[in-house]
Design an enzyme around this catalytic site. Structure first.
Site, PDB file in Angstrom:
ATOM      1  N   TRP A  45       9.357  12.360  35.453  1.00 48.64           N
ATOM      2  CA  TRP A  45       7.485  12.000  35.392  1.00 48.64           C
ATOM      3  C   TRP A  45       7.006  12.136  34.219  1.00 48.64           C
ATOM      4  O   TRP A  45       5.853  11.162  34.236  1.00 48.64           O
ATOM      5  CB  TRP A  45       7.588  13.206  36.872  1.00 48.64           C
ATOM      6  CG  TRP A  45       7.647  14.199  36.567  1.00 48.64           C
ATOM      7  CD1 TRP A  45       8.479  15.547  36.084  1.00 48.64           C
ATOM      8  CD2 TRP A  45       6.086  15.360  35.517  1.00 48.64           C
ATOM      9  NE1 TRP A  45       8.282  16.719  35.831  1.00 48.64           N
ATOM     10  CE2 TRP A  45       6.914  16.542  36.019  1.00 48.64           C
ATOM     11  CE3 TRP A  45       5.354  14.609  36.023  1.00 48.64           C
ATOM     12  CZ2 TRP A  45       6.147  17.081  34.744  1.00 48.64           C
ATOM     13  CZ3 TRP A  45       3.803  15.650  35.145  1.00 48.64           C
ATOM     14  CH2 TRP A  45       4.771  16.815  34.654  1.00 48.64           C
ATOM     15  N   GLU A  63       1.660   6.575  38.157  1.00 44.35           N
ATOM     16  CA  GLU A  63       0.614   7.505  37.744  1.00 44.35           C
ATOM     17  C   GLU A  63      -0.693   7.021  36.868  1.00 44.35           C
ATOM     18  O   GLU A  63      -1.930   7.174  36.183  1.00 44.35           O
ATOM     19  CB  GLU A  63       0.138   9.310  37.377  1.00 44.35           C
ATOM     20  CG  GLU A  63       1.163  10.029  38.476  1.00 44.35           C
ATOM     21  CD  GLU A  63       0.796  11.533  38.291  1.00 44.35           C
ATOM     22  OE1 GLU A  63       0.375  12.266  38.050  1.00 44.35           O
ATOM     23  OE2 GLU A  63       2.477  11.425  38.047  1.00 44.35           O
ATOM     24  N   LYS A  82      -0.732  18.983  41.875  1.00 44.33           N
ATOM     25  CA  LYS A  82      -1.090  20.058  43.193  1.00 44.33           C
ATOM     26  C   LYS A  82      -2.910  20.271  43.188  1.00 44.33           C
ATOM     27  O   LYS A  82      -3.536  20.767  44.579  1.00 44.33           O
ATOM     28  CB  LYS A  82      -0.990  21.494  43.191  1.00 44.33           C
ATOM     29  CG  LYS A  82       0.697  22.165  42.280  1.00 44.33           C
ATOM     30  CD  LYS A  82       0.527  23.206  42.149  1.00 44.33           C
ATOM     31  CE  LYS A  82       0.356  23.854  40.911  1.00 44.33           C
ATOM     32  NZ  LYS A  82       1.040  23.841  40.091  1.00 44.33           N
ATOM     33  N   PRO A 142       7.573  27.274  31.486  1.00 42.94           N
ATOM     34  CA  PRO A 142       6.715  26.115  32.056  1.00 42.94           C
ATOM     35  C   PRO A 142       8.147  25.760  32.969  1.00 42.94           C
ATOM     36  O   PRO A 142       9.528  26.334  33.302  1.00 42.94           O
ATOM     37  CB  PRO A 142       6.969  25.060  31.178  1.00 42.94           C
ATOM     38  CG  PRO A 142       8.099  25.283  29.609  1.00 42.94           C
ATOM     39  CD  PRO A 142       8.248  27.138  29.684  1.00 42.94           C
ATOM     40  N   TYR A 193       9.974  21.210  30.485  1.00 43.87           N
ATOM     41  CA  TYR A 193      10.175  21.692  29.303  1.00 43.87           C
ATOM     42  C   TYR A 193       9.632  20.689  27.708  1.00 43.87           C
ATOM     43  O   TYR A 193      10.152  19.993  27.272  1.00 43.87           O
ATOM     44  CB  TYR A 193      11.398  22.511  28.153  1.00 43.87           C
ATOM     45  CG  TYR A 193      11.650  23.529  28.758  1.00 43.87           C
ATOM     46  CD1 TYR A 193      11.235  24.809  28.373  1.00 43.87           C
ATOM     47  CD2 TYR A 193      11.996  23.582  30.225  1.00 43.87           C
ATOM     48  CE1 TYR A 193      11.353  26.196  28.847  1.00 43.87           C
ATOM     49  CE2 TYR A 193      12.284  24.960  30.734  1.00 43.87           C
ATOM     50  CZ  TYR A 193      11.356  25.742  30.609  1.00 43.87           C
ATOM     51  OH  TYR A 193      12.473  27.261  30.782  1.00 43.87           O
ATOM     52  N   HIS A 249       2.748  20.573  27.221  1.00 43.08           N
ATOM     53  CA  HIS A 249       1.217  20.092  28.243  1.00 43.08           C
ATOM     54  C   HIS A 249       1.048  21.587  28.693  1.00 43.08           C
ATOM     55  O   HIS A 249       0.682  22.981  28.535  1.00 43.08           O
ATOM     56  CB  HIS A 249       2.765  19.740  30.263  1.00 43.08           C
ATOM     57  CG  HIS A 249       2.896  20.920  30.415  1.00 43.08           C
ATOM     58  ND1 HIS A 249       4.619  20.841  30.521  1.00 43.08           N
ATOM     59  CD2 HIS A 249       2.679  21.733  31.610  1.00 43.08           C
ATOM     60  CE1 HIS A 249       4.775  21.495  30.987  1.00 43.08           C
ATOM     61  NE2 HIS A 249       3.736  22.379  31.802  1.00 43.08           N
ATOM     62  N   VAL A 250      -0.901  21.295  28.466  1.00 42.43           N
ATOM     63  CA  VAL A 250      -1.444  22.470  28.635  1.00 42.43           C
ATOM     64  C   VAL A 250      -2.602  22.208  30.597  1.00 42.43           C
ATOM     65  O   VAL A 250      -2.337  20.924  30.690  1.00 42.43           O
ATOM     66  CB  VAL A 250      -2.664  22.158  27.765  1.00 42.43           C
ATOM     67  CG1 VAL A 250      -3.541  23.364  27.790  1.00 42.43           C
ATOM     68  CG2 VAL A 250      -1.800  22.280  26.329  1.00 42.43           C
ATOM     69  N   HIS A 251      -2.224  23.267  30.668  1.00 38.79           N
ATOM     70  CA  HIS A 251      -3.253  22.887  32.273  1.00 38.79           C
ATOM     71  C   HIS A 251      -4.448  23.647  32.251  1.00 38.79           C
ATOM     72  O   HIS A 251      -4.879  24.740  31.198  1.00 38.79           O
ATOM     73  CB  HIS A 251      -2.448  24.358  32.859  1.00 38.79           C
ATOM     74  CG  HIS A 251      -0.692  24.067  33.299  1.00 38.79           C
ATOM     75  ND1 HIS A 251      -1.127  24.077  35.070  1.00 38.79           N
ATOM     76  CD2 HIS A 251      -0.063  24.714  32.826  1.00 38.79           C
ATOM     77  CE1 HIS A 251       0.750  23.849  34.567  1.00 38.79           C
ATOM     78  NE2 HIS A 251       1.175  24.752  33.802  1.00 38.79           N
TER      79      HIS A 251
END
Ligand code: G7M
Length: 328
Positions: free
Chosen positions: A164, A174, A196, A259, A262, A265-267
């Site tokens: 994904w 996306e 989410k 995470p 792997y 990525h940053v939230h």
């Protein structure tokens, strides 16, 4: 080893099963219009705080297990005005009781105001079902040696598919949701809404996904990655300010350890939104990460990093076999 019982939605380091990814002929996502075809097997989790349920089951018309996540969404402020159906006779109140000046009611509003955010994972592996089931959890203090000897070999063999993520980076999925893209192969990234996020500003949640494919997690980060981390912080903040009107000081910007996926990525979350996975045992603020590496270039190769592992996870068994749990 400290233990806690936690709904596992917010916990990483998933266990060991073969990984399916979607193939288009068997994909429920091409045809699904409602859930009439869904046959419930188990309620994996019913989270009354988050007003969400995690269900496992199957679809009559398709092979394979499925996970359906239903979540009541937050109120959207743009719907709270005097023209909206909340305040017309299209909605009605059912009285439960009255006591002096206090009244308790059920309110039935027009269905569009009652959206249920729905996530469907199909075909779901046993590993996905495991991830969303309630389980007993433990905190492990992961030294560099435990990481190299036990955790790294485990996650190399057992991690979730990154398909994904690659689909996003390659504009195969996306692409219409991309909020920002910096195409630099070394320091660039793509910013998309997190799976989410249902789109209300109050629960803003975006992900910045690095273009580089060889950074697994916090553990791999060194001085070499500072330009990438700073670029993500600076441009991510700017984009959110321009598009959503939130200042950088209103954002919680963090990485997970461990995470679920792997690939670095940053939230980016609205500070007032208590998203899953923001607790101390899992979230590492990007500013802290940058500062730690500035102080010590190989900080994340030297530091002990606590993380949460589920008791039925193969990783937990591997840690037990090496006697790690008894030492903690
Ligand atoms: O725990 P970790 O740091 O690996 O977090 C991964 C994040 O990726 C979670 O917040 C997920 O909600 C998000 N996510 C997972 N998937 C499978 C997708 C996806 O397909 N699209 C998007 N946009 N976000 C995802």
């Amino acid at each position: 080893m400290a233990t806690l019982d936690v709904p596992s939605e917010s916990i990483a380091s998933d266990s060991n099963y073969s990984e399916n990814t979607s193939n288009s002929s068997n994909s429920i996502h091409n045809t699904i219009k409602d859930l009439s075809d869904f046959k419930l097997k188990n309620i994996l989790q019913n989270n009354s705080n988050r007003k969400s349920v995690y269900l496992s089951g199957t679809f009559d018309s398709k092979e394979g297990d499925a996970i359906v996540i239903l979540e009541k969404t937050a109120f959207a402020e743009e719907n709270l005005n005097n023209d909206s159906d909340y305040f017309t006779d299209k909605s009605h109140l059912e009285k439960i009781f009255q006591n002096d000046i206090y009244g308790d009611y059920k309110y039935f509003t027009r269905s569009k105001l009652n959206t249920i955010k729905t996530t469907i994972i199909h075909p779901a592996t046993e590993k996905h079902i495991f991830k969303y089931s309630i389980q007993k959890c433990h905190i492990v203090d992961e030294t560099p040696q435990i990481y190299n000897d036990i955790v790294l070999p485990y996650l190399t063999d057992e991690q979730f598919s990154l398909q994904w993520v690659y689909n996003i980076l390659e504009h195969k999925s996306e692409s219409e949701r991309i909020v920002f893209e910096d195409v630099d192969p070394v320091n660039g990234f793509i910013m998309v809404p997190d799976l989410k996020w249902s789109g209300e500003i109050d629960t803003l949640y975006l992900l910045a996904i690095s273009n580089r494919r060889n950074i697994k997690s916090l553990r791999d980060l060194t001085q070499e990655h500072l330009p990438l981390l700073k670029n993500i912080r600076e441009k991510g903040i700017e984009v959110i300010k321009n598009k959503y009107g939130l200042e950088g000081t209103q954002l919680r910007i963090y990485l997970h350890y461990q995470p679920s996926f792997y690939h670095l990525h940053v939230h980016f979350c609205y500070l007032k939104h208590e998203a899953p996975g923001i607790l101390a045992e899992r979230a590492h603020l990007l500013s802290n990460v940058i500062s730690n590496i500035e102080l010590l270039p190989d900080y994340y190769q030297k530091v002990t990093l606590p993380f949460v592992v589920r008791e039925n996870d193969k990783l937990f068994l591997a840690l037990e076999q090496k006697g790690i749990s008894k030492k903690l």
